[in-house]
Scaffold this motif. Structure first.
Motif, mmCIF file in Angstrom:
data_model
loop_
_atom_site.group_PDB
_atom_site.id
_atom_site.type_symbol
_atom_site.label_atom_id
_atom_site.label_comp_id
_atom_site.label_asym_id
_atom_site.label_seq_id
_atom_site.Cartn_x
_atom_site.Cartn_y
_atom_site.Cartn_z
ATOM 1 N N ARG A 109 0.964 -1.409 -0.081
ATOM 2 C CA ARG A 109 -0.245 0.125 -0.128
ATOM 3 C C ARG A 109 0.801 1.344 -0.036
ATOM 4 N N ARG B 39 1.171 4.334 -2.907
ATOM 5 C CA ARG B 39 1.248 5.820 -2.544
ATOM 6 C C ARG B 39 2.360 6.558 -3.115
ATOM 7 N N LEU C 98 -3.014 7.541 5.309
ATOM 8 C CA LEU C 98 -2.755 6.197 4.860
ATOM 9 C C LEU C 98 -1.819 5.664 5.920
#
Length: 245
Positions: A69, A73, A136
């Protein structure tokens, strides 16, 4: 990718950190998650029981998902995920060489403490990120993997063996000292991290978070504040294991 620009967090207020600093921190986080995945996988392979092997393997899988993840980003922001991670390749080598574990239990605690301190530091620096990146990172670092991944394994063993618990408590004190030394080196060598910490203080001030002013002064003030936060979190982490910090 365009030239690094100073970014805004809220209300158009200019901050010290640049886009380059933001992507750099994400690179550090991605590299840390990958390194932790490798350590957990190795711990799982050598676990004394099948149940421990299964538990640590499951947490290793979660760590790899977190890693992916962060890479996404970095790419979204125009960075090269592999290059950003590569900038931090080897940062844990000195920590590893200074803390050779003599037992499997010491190795598991080493990963637990080392990764915990790294996560806590990245969480502090993440307050200086743009809103989307910060959300995030904080979601990833607060998803419970750290508290779950080795805590039960260590805590159960320590509760059953007071001698082991005493040895691990002493080992934990050495580990946190070495981990703080790594943080000190990172702050000295990578000015972007210090800028993000300063921006994070500004963000916490705007949000009315107590203690934010403690990190807005000199670099020495900032380091002292970071160390106090990391030490307090380490004490709480060891407490969850039933071990004295």
């Amino acid at each position: 990718m365009s030239e690094p620009q100073h970014h805004d967090l809220t209300g158009g207020t200019e901050r010290l950190a640049t886009d380059r600093d933001v992507i750099g921190l994400l690179g550090l986080i991605a590299y840390t998650e990958l390194a932790t995945f490798g350590r957990l996988a190795a711990d799982a392979a050598n676990a004394p029981t099948l149940a421990q092997r299964h538990q640590l393997s499951r947490h290793a899988g979660k760590m790899l998902a977190r890693h992916e993840r962060v890479l996404e980003r970095i790419a979204d922001l125009g960075g090269d995920p592999e290059a950003e991670m590569g900038a931090f390749d080897g940062i844990f080598d000195d920590f590893e060489s200074r803390t050779p574990s003599s037992t499997w239990w010491e190795g598991v605690l080493k990963g637990y403490v080392g990764h915990g301190v790294a996560d806590d530091f990245c969480r502090l620096a993440a307050d200086g990120l743009d809103d989307q990146s910060r959300d995030l990172v904080l979601e990833i670092l607060s998803d419970g993997v750290d508290s779950e991944r080795s805590a039960t394994v260590i805590a159960d063993a320590a509760a059953a063996d007071p001698v082991l618990a005493s040895r691990l408590a002493l080992w934990g004190r050495r580990l946190v000292g070495e981990a703080l030394g790594l943080v000190q080196s990172l702050l000295a060598e990578r000015e972007g991290l210090s800028r993000l910490l300063a921006d994070g203080a500004g963000h916490r001030t705007e949000a009315g978070t107590p203690g934010a002013a403690d990190v807005t002064g000199t670099a020495a003030d900032r380091q002292a504040w970071v160390f106090s936060q990391l030490t307090a979190e380490h004490t709480r982490r060891m407490g969850r294991l039933g071990l004295a910090a």
